[in-house]
Design a protein around this motif. Sequence first.
Motif, PDB file in Angstrom:
ATOM      1  N   UNK A   1       0.895  -1.173   0.127  1.00  0.00           N
ATOM      2  CA  UNK A   1       0.079  -0.087   0.083  1.00  0.00           C
ATOM      3  C   UNK A   1       0.837   1.221  -0.208  1.00  0.00           C
ATOM      4  N   UNK A   2       1.856   1.171   1.025  1.00  0.00           N
ATOM      5  CA  UNK A   2       2.767   2.684   1.073  1.00  0.00           C
ATOM      6  C   UNK A   2       3.925   2.023   1.240  1.00  0.00           C
ATOM      7  N   UNK A   3       4.880   2.657   0.235  1.00  0.00           N
ATOM      8  CA  UNK A   3       6.356   2.307   0.090  1.00  0.00           C
ATOM      9  C   UNK A   3       7.110   3.590   0.265  1.00  0.00           C
ATOM     10  N   UNK A   4       8.056   3.717   1.257  1.00  0.00           N
ATOM     11  CA  UNK A   4       8.714   4.775   1.340  1.00  0.00           C
ATOM     12  C   UNK A   4      10.026   4.282   1.337  1.00  0.00           C
ATOM     13  N   UNK A   5      10.937   4.906   0.474  1.00  0.00           N
ATOM     14  CA  UNK A   5      12.390   4.590  -0.156  1.00  0.00           C
ATOM     15  C   UNK A   5      13.297   5.463   0.002  1.00  0.00           C
ATOM     16  N   UNK A  19      17.184   9.233   4.965  1.00  0.00           N
ATOM     17  CA  UNK A  19      17.303   7.864   4.386  1.00  0.00           C
ATOM     18  C   UNK A  19      16.480   6.828   5.063  1.00  0.00           C
ATOM     19  N   UNK A  20      15.082   7.239   5.066  1.00  0.00           N
ATOM     20  CA  UNK A  20      14.120   6.425   5.768  1.00  0.00           C
ATOM     21  C   UNK A  20      13.649   5.595   4.917  1.00  0.00           C
ATOM     22  N   UNK A  46       5.515  14.451   5.671  1.00  0.00           N
ATOM     23  CA  UNK A  46       5.982  14.181   4.333  1.00  0.00           C
ATOM     24  C   UNK A  46       4.986  13.030   3.569  1.00  0.00           C
ATOM     25  N   UNK A  47       4.540  12.282   4.298  1.00  0.00           N
ATOM     26  CA  UNK A  47       3.617  11.500   3.658  1.00  0.00           C
ATOM     27  C   UNK A  47       2.437  12.077   3.196  1.00  0.00           C
ATOM     28  N   UNK A  48       2.015  13.204   3.763  1.00  0.00           N
ATOM     29  CA  UNK A  48       0.618  13.688   3.608  1.00  0.00           C
ATOM     30  C   UNK A  48       0.853  15.172   2.941  1.00  0.00           C
ATOM     31  N   UNK A  49       2.234  15.222   2.464  1.00  0.00           N
ATOM     32  CA  UNK A  49       2.374  16.533   1.617  1.00  0.00           C
ATOM     33  C   UNK A  49       2.347  17.922   1.987  1.00  0.00           C
ATOM     34  N   UNK A  57      15.528  13.636  -1.372  1.00  0.00           N
ATOM     35  CA  UNK A  57      15.799  12.389  -2.137  1.00  0.00           C
ATOM     36  C   UNK A  57      14.693  11.344  -1.742  1.00  0.00           C
ATOM     37  N   UNK A  58      14.652  10.367  -2.495  1.00  0.00           N
ATOM     38  CA  UNK A  58      13.941   9.091  -2.123  1.00  0.00           C
ATOM     39  C   UNK A  58      12.458   9.117  -2.773  1.00  0.00           C
ATOM     40  N   UNK A  59      11.654   8.163  -2.280  1.00  0.00           N
ATOM     41  CA  UNK A  59      10.553   8.158  -2.850  1.00  0.00           C
ATOM     42  C   UNK A  59       9.268   7.722  -1.958  1.00  0.00           C
ATOM     43  N   UNK A  60       7.917   8.051  -2.246  1.00  0.00           N
ATOM     44  CA  UNK A  60       6.942   7.732  -1.365  1.00  0.00           C
ATOM     45  C   UNK A  60       5.768   7.276  -2.554  1.00  0.00           C
ATOM     46  N   UNK A  61       5.500   6.175  -2.591  1.00  0.00           N
ATOM     47  CA  UNK A  61       4.344   5.539  -3.252  1.00  0.00           C
ATOM     48  C   UNK A  61       3.387   4.822  -2.635  1.00  0.00           C
ATOM     49  N   UNK A  62       2.188   5.438  -3.057  1.00  0.00           N
ATOM     50  CA  UNK A  62       0.979   4.878  -2.406  1.00  0.00           C
ATOM     51  C   UNK A  62      -0.104   4.214  -3.539  1.00  0.00           C
TER      52      UNK A  62
END
Lengths: 251, 484
Positions: A1-5, A19-20, A46-49, A57-62
Motif C-alpha cells: 500500500x505504502x512504500x517509502x524508500x 534515508x528512511x 512528508x507522507x501527507x504533503x 531524495x527518495x520516494x513515497x509510493x501509495x
Amino acid sequence: MLEIKNLHVEVGGQKILKGLNLTINDGEVHAIMGPNGAGKSTLSYAICGKPGYEITDGSVTFKGKNFLELEASERAGEGVFLGFQYPVEIPGVSNINFLRAAINSVRKYRNEGEMAAGDFLKLIRSKAAELEMDPEMLKRAVNVGFSGGEKKRNEMVQMSMLDPILAVLDETDSGLDIDALRIVADGINRMRCPEKSILVITHYQRLLDYVVPDFVHVLANGKIVKSGDKTLAIRLEKEGYAGLGIEENAA
Amino acid sequence: MVSTLETRQAVEEISGEYKYGFVTDIETVKAPKGLSEEVIRFISAKKDEPAWLLDWRLKSYKKWLKMEEPDWAMLDYEKPNFQDIYYYAAPKSADDRPKSLDEVDPELLKTYEKLGISLQEQEVLSGVAVDIVFDSVSVATTFRKALKEKGVIFCSISEAARDYPALMKKYLGSVVPAADNFYATLNSAVFTDGTFVYIPKGVRCPMELSTYFRINEANTGQFERTLIIADDNSYVSYLEGCTAPMRDENQLHAAVVEIVVLDEAEVKYSTVQNWYPGDKNGVGGIYNFVTKRAACRGLNSKVSWTQVETGSAITWKYPSCILQGDGSVGEFYSVAITNNYQQADTGTKMIHIGKNTSSTIISKGISAGKAQNIYRGLVKVMPNAENTRNFTQCDSLLIGDECGAHTVPYIEAKNPTSQIEHEATTSKISDEQLFYCLQRGLDVEESVSLIVNGFCKEVMQQLPMEFAVEAQKLLGISLEGSVG
Ligand SMILES: Nc1ncnc2c1ncn2[C@@H]1O[C@H](COP(=O)(O)OP(=O)(O)O)[C@@H](O)[C@H]1O
Ligand SMILES: [Mg+2]
C-alpha cells in the motif's frame, strides 16, 4: 500500500529525515516509536504533503502512485488521513460544516456526487455516538476551546467520517485519560480490515495493548533504526531507548 | 486611459474570477458628457421631475462647485475628472418606463438572468421583491401590487418624486443634507435613480425588498439615491446588490442612502457590494464613494446595517446611525475584503443623542495581495445621552505579507454614564490551519474560503437567508489566487 524508500526530508534548511525506508502492506498495523525530535511528525507530514517539507531524495509510493507528485489535498483524496499531534483550531467553522466540506471535496476528487444532507447528518451522528462524543460538540467551531483529549477524539470522528484507506495517527493517544484511550483505541480497531492500513506514532505501550501492531519500528536520528514485532514495544517500555542501544536526540 | 494589449489580456485572464464582467449590448440614451447646469436640467427633464426637485438639484450643484474633494481617507487614487463622465445613461427601451415585466426589453431580462437575479414573480425565490437599476434608470420593480395591498410603497425614486411628493419633500435630504460632503452633494445634484421605500404605521413588510444596481455603460457614473422611511411600529428588511462590467478605466459610483426610522420601528439594511474590483495589476475598477446614514428618530427605533464589501477598486463608506430617539439601537456588521490592489476605507459612525441608546459594531476586514483595508469608526456620545452603551469589535485577517490592515477608532464621550468597549485583533491564516484543511481534502481555494467564512461568521449570519449562501460563495471567489 505504502512504500517509502530512502526518504530525505528538510525543514527550514535542517535535514530531519535521512534515508528512511518503510513498507506497509494492505491490512497491516505499524507502530512507530522514537525519542522526541526524532522526526516522527516530519514523516507523517512528508507522507501527507505538507508544504515546506522538502523532499530532497527518495520516494513515497501509495497504491502504485508517485505520491510526491500530488498536492496535499489530492493525497487526502487518494485516501490518506492524518490524525494530527496538535489539531488546529478553525474559529467560526462548525465541525459539521467542516466535515461536510471535507467529505464533499474528497468525493469530488473521486468523481462522486455530493453526499445528501440527510445521509451526512445521520452518519455524523452515528460516528459521534460510536466515539462517545456529545453531539453538541459537532456544532462547535473546529477544535476551538476543546480540551486536549476532546481534540484527539475529534480527530477520530473525522477519521471515521472520511473512512480512509491509510490512517497515520500522530500521538493520538497522548493526553487521553484511560476511558478516552479505550474509546479511541476501539475507533482505530474498527478501521482494521484486510484492505486498510494504519500507522500509529506513539510513545506508549498502553495504546498498543489495545491496538496490537503487526510491526513496531524505532525512528531515531532520521531513520528507522530497529524494527520488530509487538514485543519490541514491550522491550522499549521496560528498557528505554538507551537499553536498546539507541541514543536519544542523536541529532 | 488607453487600453493596452497587456491590460486587455490581464482582464481576460481574470474573467473567470469576476463572473459579472460582461457588457450588455443595448442602445442607450445619454446626457452630453460632463457636468453642467444643462446636464442637470437634462436629467431632471428625463425624469419628468417637479420644479422643487430641479431647484434642489441646482442649489446642490452650486454648493458642490465651491467644495473640494476630501483627502483624509487612507486611500491612494487618481481623482476622477468630473468633466469626463456621463451623468446619465439609460437603455432606449426604458425611455417610457415599462408598465409591466412583459414590456421590459428582453436584452435586459437576459442580463439579469446572467447575473442570477430572477425578475419572475412566480419563481421560487418569491420572498424577495426587486427594483432593478440599470445605469441611470430603474427598469423594473417586482411585486408592487402585492406590496401595495399592505400599503407598502416600493418604487424607483424617480417615480416617488412624481407620485409621492409630500413624503419626498419631507424626507429627502433630511438625513444626509445636500451639503453634507463632497460626494453626497454631487449626488444631490445629479442623482439618477435608486429606490424609494415607505412602510406605513404598524406594517411588517411581508417580504424582503431589494435593489440590484448594475453599471453597464462605459465612462458613466452611477449616482444612486435611496430613501427608506419606516413609520411607527413598522419593520422592513432591505438588500442591495451591485455589479459592473470589467473595464480598464475607473468608474465612479457615488451613492446616497437615507433611512428614517420612527417610533418602535426597525430597518435592516444589507449590502452585498460586488462592483468590478479592477484586475490583478490594479487597472480599472469602480470607485465606490458612498454616504449612507440612518436617523433613528423615534422611541426605541432600531437600524441594523450589514455590509459585505468584496468589490470596487476603492471603497469609501461609513454607514452611520444617528441615535436620536430614546432607547434607539444602531448596529453595524461589516465584512470588507480587499485583494490585489483594492483599497477599502470603511466603518461607521454611531452618534448617541438620546438616552439609553446602544450601538454594536462588528467589523471584519480581510486583506490579501497588495491590498489595504482600513476600519475607521466614530462613537460619539452627546452630553445629554444618559446610559448609553457601545460595543465595538474590529478583527483583521491578513493573507500574505504584502497587504495591510489598519484600525482607526475615534471615541468622543461627553457623558460620564456611557459605557464604551472596544476590542481589536489582527491575525493571519496560518500554514497550520491551511494544511489541516488540505489534509482533509479541501483544495487551497476551498480552504481559504472556509477559514474566511468562519472569520466572518458573526457578520454573515446577519444576512437574510436568501442571500447568505451567495454571499458566502462570493467571499471565496473574491480571494481566489490569494494563497499559494
Ligand atoms: N519548521 C522547522 N524548522 C526547523 N526545524 C524544524 C521545523 N519543524 C520541525 N523541526 C525540527 O525537526 C525535528 C523533528 O521534529 P518532529 O518531526 O516534530 O519530531 P517528533 O515528532 O519525532 O518529535 C525537531 O528537531 C524539530 O525541532
Ligand atoms: Mg511529533
